[in-house]
Enzyme design. Structure first.
Site, PDB file in Angstrom:
ATOM      1  N   ALA A  23      13.266 -20.848   9.631  1.00 18.95           N
ATOM      2  CA  ALA A  23      11.965 -20.586  10.255  1.00 18.95           C
ATOM      3  C   ALA A  23      11.918 -19.189  10.865  1.00 18.95           C
ATOM      4  O   ALA A  23      12.891 -18.715  11.455  1.00 18.95           O
ATOM      5  CB  ALA A  23      11.680 -21.630  11.323  1.00 18.95           C
ATOM      6  N   HIS A  80       0.836  -1.198   0.000  1.00 17.40           N
ATOM      7  CA  HIS A  80       0.000   0.000   0.000  1.00 17.40           C
ATOM      8  C   HIS A  80       0.868   1.244   0.000  1.00 17.40           C
ATOM      9  O   HIS A  80       1.998   1.226   0.488  1.00 17.40           O
ATOM     10  CB  HIS A  80      -0.901   0.013   1.247  1.00 17.40           C
ATOM     11  CG  HIS A  80      -1.821  -1.171   1.315  1.00 17.40           C
ATOM     12  ND1 HIS A  80      -3.037  -1.195   0.682  1.00 17.40           N
ATOM     13  CD2 HIS A  80      -1.681  -2.373   1.909  1.00 17.40           C
ATOM     14  CE1 HIS A  80      -3.614  -2.356   0.898  1.00 17.40           C
ATOM     15  NE2 HIS A  80      -2.814  -3.087   1.638  1.00 17.40           N
TER      16      HIS A  80
END
Length: 182
Positions: A156, A112
């Site tokens: 991870a 955005h």
């Protein structure tokens, strides 16, 4: 240009335009169908995935799976994604062959404007490309515009904010090079 053409080109676009609303509604419907199927209903699950993302070969995604459009996702052969995969595909997402995702992986081409006024009415995206033989560990986030090279392992919990060259282990927030693979 239509709003869809602007979206796919990475330009600012109106996400509330009727064609895009309809395409997202269809993807949400197919994701819901997929997520409600019993894991043993392999043929039905495969058919829903083919209607949603058109995989290029063997593809197994565990429920739950969510995406914005599906039609902008290209998945190579021998793809596996563990539970809770989210792909925000306002631009193309290209995933190579022999790729594995751990649980809770998020790929977001959507972003955005920083300005509050512009953010009220528009958004835009940048494509994501993931090479062959890539493994994303659990809870990895890939941000808009990222390319991950072949033979990369992303640890991870990593947040990938810059392109990854490949042929190595990368981890952290932000994700960075840890060691080469031999």
């Amino acid at each position: 240009m239509t709003e869809k053409e602007k979206m796919l080109a990475g330009q600012s676009y109106d996400a509330w335009e009727p064609e895009l609303l309809e395409l997202r509604a269809n993807a949400k419907k197919l994701c819901h169908q997929f997520n409600q199927l019993c894991p043993s209903e392999i043929e039905q699950r495969t058919n829903v995935l083919k209607a949603l993302i058109s995989p290029k070969g063997k593809c197994h995604i565990e429920a739950n799976f969510f995406c914005d459009y599906g039609i902008n996702i290209e998945v190579g052969d021998n793809f596996y994604a563990n539970h809770n995969l989210v792909i925000l595909d306002v631009c193309q997402v290209k995933i190579g062959n022999n790729v594995m995702f751990g649980p809770n992986v998020m790929l977001s081409t959507a972003t955005h404007p920083l300005g509050a006024i512009a953010r009220r009415t528009t958004e835009y995206g940048k494509p994501i490309t993931i090479g062959d033989d890539v493994w994303l560990g659990g809870n990895v986030s890939i941000l808009p515009g990222i390319t991950i090279g072949d033979n990369a392992v992303i640890g991870a919990g990593s947040v990938v904010t810059k392109d990854i060259a490949g042929n190595g282990v990368f981890a952290g927030n932000p994700c960075k090079f840890i060691k080469a693979l031999t």
